[in-house]
Design a protein around this motif. Structure first.
Motif, PDB file in Angstrom:
ATOM      1  N   PRO A 103       7.411  37.890  25.635  1.00 16.26           N
ATOM      2  CA  PRO A 103       8.793  37.510  25.472  1.00 16.26           C
ATOM      3  C   PRO A 103       9.563  38.471  26.275  1.00 16.26           C
ATOM      4  CG  PRO A 103       7.990  37.719  23.029  1.00 16.26           C
ATOM      5  CD  PRO A 103       6.608  38.052  24.058  1.00 16.26           C
ATOM      6  N   THR A 104       9.185  39.755  26.476  1.00 19.23           N
ATOM      7  CA  THR A 104      10.436  40.728  27.323  1.00 19.23           C
ATOM      8  C   THR A 104       9.753  40.576  28.783  1.00 19.23           C
ATOM      9  OG1 THR A 104      10.329  41.816  25.290  1.00 19.23           O
ATOM     10  CG2 THR A 104      11.435  42.626  27.207  1.00 19.23           C
TER      11      THR A 104
ATOM     12  N   ILE B 180       7.702  42.826  30.001  1.00 20.37           N
ATOM     13  CA  ILE B 180       7.492  44.114  30.732  1.00 20.37           C
ATOM     14  C   ILE B 180       6.165  44.814  30.249  1.00 20.37           C
ATOM     15  CG2 ILE B 180       9.880  44.337  31.018  1.00 20.37           C
ATOM     16  CD1 ILE B 180      10.182  46.246  28.975  1.00 20.37           C
ATOM     17  N   ALA B 181       5.633  44.572  29.046  1.00 24.06           N
ATOM     18  CA  ALA B 181       4.486  45.267  28.792  1.00 24.06           C
ATOM     19  C   ALA B 181       3.150  44.407  28.510  1.00 24.06           C
ATOM     20  CB  ALA B 181       4.946  45.873  27.420  1.00 24.06           C
TER      21      ALA B 181
ATOM     22  N   ALA C 219       8.335  40.212  34.365  1.00 23.48           N
ATOM     23  CA  ALA C 219       9.595  40.587  35.029  1.00 23.48           C
ATOM     24  C   ALA C 219       9.239  41.182  36.278  1.00 23.48           C
ATOM     25  CB  ALA C 219      10.275  41.856  34.081  1.00 23.48           C
ATOM     26  N   ALA C 220       8.181  41.484  36.800  1.00 27.16           N
ATOM     27  CA  ALA C 220       7.811  41.993  38.042  1.00 27.16           C
ATOM     28  C   ALA C 220       7.505  41.010  38.900  1.00 27.16           C
ATOM     29  CB  ALA C 220       6.796  42.923  37.972  1.00 27.16           C
ATOM     30  N   GLY C 221       8.410  39.989  38.878  1.00 26.44           N
ATOM     31  CA  GLY C 221       7.881  39.031  39.772  1.00 26.44           C
ATOM     32  C   GLY C 221       6.729  38.142  39.473  1.00 26.44           C
TER      33      GLY C 221
ATOM     34  N   THR D 119      11.256  30.884  15.738  1.00 26.94           N
ATOM     35  CA  THR D 119      11.678  31.399  16.568  1.00 26.94           C
ATOM     36  C   THR D 119      11.661  30.748  17.838  1.00 26.94           C
ATOM     37  OG1 THR D 119      10.316  33.721  15.748  1.00 26.94           O
ATOM     38  CG2 THR D 119      10.752  33.685  18.150  1.00 26.94           C
TER      39      THR D 119
ATOM     40  N   ARG E  73      29.046  43.376  20.226  1.00 28.25           N
ATOM     41  CA  ARG E  73      28.199  43.209  21.342  1.00 28.25           C
ATOM     42  C   ARG E  73      26.606  42.958  20.983  1.00 28.25           C
ATOM     43  NH1 ARG E  73      29.364  44.185  26.325  1.00 28.25           N
ATOM     44  NH2 ARG E  73      27.502  44.880  27.181  1.00 28.25           N
ATOM     45  N   SER E  74      26.495  43.894  20.134  1.00 29.20           N
ATOM     46  CA  SER E  74      24.905  43.616  19.591  1.00 29.20           C
ATOM     47  C   SER E  74      24.371  42.404  19.014  1.00 29.20           C
ATOM     48  CB  SER E  74      24.424  44.847  18.847  1.00 29.20           C
ATOM     49  OG  SER E  74      25.164  44.752  17.617  1.00 29.20           O
TER      50      SER E  74
ATOM     51  N   ASP F 154      22.483  38.684  26.187  1.00 30.13           N
ATOM     52  CA  ASP F 154      23.247  38.979  27.486  1.00 30.13           C
ATOM     53  C   ASP F 154      23.804  37.772  28.050  1.00 30.13           C
ATOM     54  OD1 ASP F 154      23.445  41.489  27.992  1.00 30.13           O
ATOM     55  OD2 ASP F 154      21.376  41.587  29.232  1.00 30.13           O
TER      56      ASP F 154
ATOM     57  N   ARG G 242      27.094  37.017  25.931  1.00 34.95           N
ATOM     58  CA  ARG G 242      27.957  37.872  26.321  1.00 34.95           C
ATOM     59  C   ARG G 242      28.940  37.332  27.542  1.00 34.95           C
ATOM     60  NH1 ARG G 242      24.302  42.800  26.283  1.00 34.95           N
ATOM     61  NH2 ARG G 242      23.367  42.379  24.245  1.00 34.95           N
TER      62      ARG G 242
ATOM     63  N   ARG H  23      21.771  37.736   9.001  1.00 35.40           N
ATOM     64  CA  ARG H  23      20.437  37.647   9.764  1.00 35.40           C
ATOM     65  C   ARG H  23      19.654  38.853   9.762  1.00 35.40           C
ATOM     66  NH1 ARG H  23      20.448  34.706  15.311  1.00 35.40           N
ATOM     67  NH2 ARG H  23      20.978  36.829  15.856  1.00 35.40           N
ATOM     68  N   ARG H  24      20.484  39.684  10.697  1.00 35.05           N
ATOM     69  CA  ARG H  24      19.845  40.911  11.203  1.00 35.05           C
ATOM     70  C   ARG H  24      19.370  41.815   9.838  1.00 35.05           C
ATOM     71  NH1 ARG H  24      20.047  41.918  16.713  1.00 35.05           N
ATOM     72  NH2 ARG H  24      20.535  39.569  17.369  1.00 35.05           N
TER      73      ARG H  24
END
Lengths: 149, 497
Positions: free
Chosen positions: B10-11, B13-14, B41-43, B127, B379-380, B384, B387, B479-480
C-alpha cells in the motif's frame, strides 16, 4: 538531505505497552529532530497505514510507516523493546521497531534510501547486530553505513 | 527455474523492497534466477518484455493491484500476500516450482498431486472497494478542478447570463438565442462563453473517467474500455455519477471474470487487444442500457411527478426537500430534477419561483463548501488527494458548482452523502423561511447583488455549511475509532499453519 537516522532517533530501552504508544515515543524523537513538522498529522497517517494491514513481520520486527505531508526528509526512528510490542505478526510481538517516515511528495531519488533500508531488514545478520549493539551512536552509524553502501 | 516477480504494497516504501530482497535471497540459495519489479515509491524499473517471455513462472507478491498484469498472460502465476513473501520466501518459490511442474506437463497433473496454491486475499473487501473507488476519484479530480474553475471564471468574466448566452434561454427578461454552432460561440457569447463551453466539456468527462478508472483499479488496463463505455452510457441514461460507480464496478468485475476463463495459448495473445475489450464492452453496455437504464429513468419520472404534485405544500418543507435532492447526487439526475423544477418556476414568473430558485441555488452551493471546511478543520480525516480537492471546492461551492463535492462522495459515499444532504436541507429550508429570492438561475456568490434578502441568504448557506461539515467529521471520526479488522491474510496463515 540529512542522514536517514542519528543517535537522537534511537531508543534502546523503549518503554511501551502497545503499538500506539511505541509509535508515539518514536515519532516524538522524529519531531524533536525536526524530521516531522506535525505530530498529529503524522500519527494519523501511520495509523491509517496500520489499519490497512498490520506491519508486524516474523522474526520479531515491526515496521510502522507512512508517507506523510508532515515529514521533511526520509527518516527512521529505531526502538528496541525488552518487553516486546505486538505489531500483529503471526509469530508474536516485536522487539525491534522501525518507524519509517517518508515525505508525501518525495521523488524517486528520495525514496531509494528507504528502499535500501527495507532490503537490509530481511537480513538476519543486520538484525542481530541491531539487537547486540550497546550505544545509540553505534546503532545509528551501522544503519547509515548499511543503507548507504 | 527462471522467475519474474512483482512486489507491491500500500505505501510502497517498505514491504515492496523487503519482499524483493527476500525473494532474491531465496532464489540465490535455491539456484534459481529471478528478476523482481518493485512497484514502489522509489521509481519502477519495468521488467523487460524479453525477460518476461523467457521466464518459466511468475510470482506476484502484492497487497495492492499489480500494475499491467496482462503482461504475464499465459504464464503460470503464483500470487501471495507481500508479507508471505517476506516471512517465507523459500516456500513461495517451492509453490512456484510445483505450479510450473503441473502446468508444464502435457496432461494436467491430478489436482491432489500438487499442493494447492492458496489464493491469498490481500486485503479485506471493504479496503479493496475503497482502493478501487479512490483510483477512479484520483483520476477524476483534475477534471473537476479544471472544468469547475473554467465555469466559475466564465461567470466572473461574462456575468450570470453566460449559460443562456451559450445554450439559449431567457434570463432577467432578456431572450438569448444561444450559439448556433460550437464555432459561433465566440461571436455570440465572447471569451466568457468559450471558457464556459470548455468547462462544460471537461465536466462531461467526469463520469466516464470515474467509471473507467474504477475499472482500471480493479482489472488494470483492460478495465478501461468497458469502464469508459459504461460511464458514457450512465450519462446517456441520466444515471449520474452513482450510475458511473455502478458501471465502473460492473466493468472491472466483468473483465476479472473473463480473465478467469482458461484459453488456449493461440488465443491468449489476442485476449487483451481484441477479445476482452469486445466481450466486456458488450456485457457492460447491454447491462447498463437494458437493465440499469430503465429503473433509473423510471425513478426519474416518478420523482418529477411527485415533486410537481408537492409544490403547494409548506414552503419550508419544500426547501428542505429540494436541498436533500440537490446534495443527493451532486449534479446527477435527482439534482437536475430539483434544479429544473426551480428554473421552470423561474420561467413561469412571480416571486414564488424566485424563492425556490434561491433555495435551490443556496442548497447546491453547500456540499462543496461543507467538505472544503471539513478538510481544513480536521485535516487528518482526509487523504492528501482529498485535501487538494478541498482547496478547489471553496471556489466551486461559491460558484454553485455542486460537482465539487463528487470526489469526496465517490470515495466514501455512505458517510459523505448523508452529511451534505443534511447541510443542504438546512440551507434550503432556511432560505425559504427567510424568503430569499433569486432572478438568476445560476452564478452562486457572483450574482449575490441580484438577490432579494441576500444577507439572510448568505446566513442560510453558512448555517448549512456548518451542519454538513459537523456531520461529515462526526461520521468519519466514527470510522476511525472502530477496532482494526483482523487482516484476512493472518487468518489464512493461521489456518495453513
Amino acid at each position: 538531505m540529512p542522514e536517514l537516522i542519528d543517535e537522537s532517533m534511537v531508543v534502546l530501552d523503549l518503554q511501551a505497552q502497545d503499538k500506539d504508544s511505541a509509535v508515539h515515543v518514536l515519532a516524538e524523537r522524529l519531531a524533536l529532530a525536526g524530521r516531522v513538522t506535525d505530530m498529529e498529522q503524522f500519527l494519523a497517517d501511520v495509523r491509517a497505514r496500520e489499519q490497512v494491514m498490520a506491519t508486524g513481520l516474523e522474526g520479531g520486527i515491526g515496521i510502522p510507516h507512512a508517507r506523510s505531508s508532515a515529514v521533511t526528509s526520509p527518516s527512521l526512528a529505531f526502538g528496541r523493546s525488552r518487553s516486546r510490542v505486538d505489531f500483529g505478526a503471526g509469530d508474536g510481538p516485536a522487539d525491534l521497531i522501525f518507524l519509517i517516515a517518508a515525505p508525501a511528495d518525495g521523488g524517486a531519488e528520495h525514496m531509494t534510501i528507504l528502499a535500501s533500508l527495507a532490503r537490509r531488514l530481511v537480513h538476519g545478520s543486520f538484525l542481530e547486530s541491531l539487537r547486540s549493539l550497546a550505544s545509540p551512536t553505534e546503532v545509528a552509524e551501522l544503519i547509515n553505513r548499511e543503507v548507504g553502501g | 527455474m527462471r522467475i519474474v516477480a512483482v512486489t507491491s504494497c500500500p505505501t510502497g516504501i517498505a514491504h515492496t523492497y523487503m519482499a524483493a530482497e527476500a525473494l532474491e535471497e531465496a532464489a540465490r540459495a535455491a539456484g534459481d534466477t529471478i528478476e523482481v519489479e518493485t512497484q514502489g515509491a522509489a521509481g519502477m524499473t519495468k521488467l523487460a518484455p524479453e525477460t518476461i517471455a523467457a521466464a518459466d513462472v511468475v510470482v506476484l507478491a502484492a497487497d495492492v493491484e499489480v500494475r499491467e498484469r496482462e503482461r504475464f498472460g499465459g504464464k503460470p502465476i503464483v500470487e501471495v500476500a507481500v508479507s508471505t513473501a517476506i516471512n517465507s520466501a523459500a516456500a513461495v518459490l517451492e509453490e512456484a516450482r510445483s505450479k510450473l511442474a503441473s502446468s508444464g506437463s502435457a496432461e494436467p497433473a491430478p489436482r491432489s498431486a500438487t499442493p494447492p496454491v492458496t489464493p491469498v486475499a490481500a486485503a479485506g473487501f471493504g479496503t479493496r472497494l475503497r482502493q478501487w473507488l479512490m483510483t477512479g476519484v484520483s483520476y477524476m479530480i483534475p477534471f473537476v478542478a479544471a472544468g469547475g474553475i473554467l465555469i466559475a471564471v466564465s461567470f466572473i468574466i461574462a456575468g450570470p447570463q453566460v449559460a443562456m448566452a451559450v445554450n439559449g434561454g431567457v434570463f432577467h427578461g432578456v431572450h438569448y438565442a444561444g450559439a448556433s454552432s460550437i464555432t459561433a460561440i465566440y461571436h455570440t457569447a465572447g471569451i466568457g462563453g468559450v471558457l464556459f463551453e470548455i468547462g462544460g466539456i471537461a465536466f462531461s468527462m467526469l463520469v466516464p473517467i470515474l467509471a473507467g478508472f474504477i475499472a482500471y483499479g480493479m482489472a488494470d488496463r483492460q478495465g478501461l474500455v468497458p469502464g469508459v463505455i459504461g460511464g458514457l452510457i450512465a450519462v446517456d441514461v441520466h444515471a449520474g455519477f452513482l450510475g458511473g460507480i455502478i458501471a465502473g464496478l460492473l466493468a472491472g468485475a466483468t473483465v476479472r471474470l473473463i480473465l478467469k476463463v482458461p484459453v488456449p495459448r493461440v488465443i491468449s495473445g489476442m485476449m487483451p487487444i481484441v477479445v476482452v475489450p469486445l466481450i466486456s464492452a458488450t456485457v457492460v453496455g447491454v447491462l447498463m442500457l437494458l437493465v440499469i437504464g430503465n429503473p433509473v429513468s423510471f425513478v426519474m419520472t416518478e420523482i418529477t411527478n411527485w415533486l410537481n404534485g408537492l409544490s403547494g405544500a409548506n414552503a419550508i418543507g419544500l426547501g428542505a426537500l429540494l436541498g436533500l435532492m440537490m446534495a443527493f447526487d451532486m449534479g446527477g439526475p435527482v439534482n437536475k430534477v430539483a434544479y429544473t423544477f426551480a428554473v421552470a418556476g423561474l420561467a413561469s414568473g412571480g416571486i414564488g419561483g424566485q424563492k425556490v430558485m434561491a433555495a435551490v441555488m443556496a442548497a447546491g452551493m453547500v456540499p462543496p463548501l461543507a467538505l472544503a471546511l471539513a478538510t481544513v478543520v480536521r485535516r487528518s480525516l482526509f487523504s492528501d488527494a482529498e485535501r487538494k480537492a478541498g482547496e478547489a471546492a471553496w471556489l466551486l461551492g461559491a460558484s454553485f458548482i455542486t460537482e465539487g463535492a463528487i470526489p469526496f462522495a465517490a470515495a466514501d459515499p455512505l458517510r459523505v452523502i448523508p452529511s451534505i444532504m443534511a447541510g443542504s436541507a438546512v440551507t434550503g429550508a432556511l432560505s425559504m423561511a427567510f424568503s430569499a429570492s433569486s432572478p438568476a438561475p445560476h452564478g452562486g456568490i457572483w450574482v449575490v447583488g441580484l438577490l432579494g434578502h441576500w444577507p439572510l441568504w448568505i446566513l442560510a448557506i453558512a448555517a448549512g455549511t456548518l451542519v454538513g461539515c459537523a456531520c461529515v467529521i462526526a461520521l468519519k471520526s466514527l470510522r476511525r475509532s472502530t477496532p482494526t479488522p483482523v487482516p484476512v491474510v493472518s487468518l489464512l496463515e493461521v489456518a495453513n499453519a
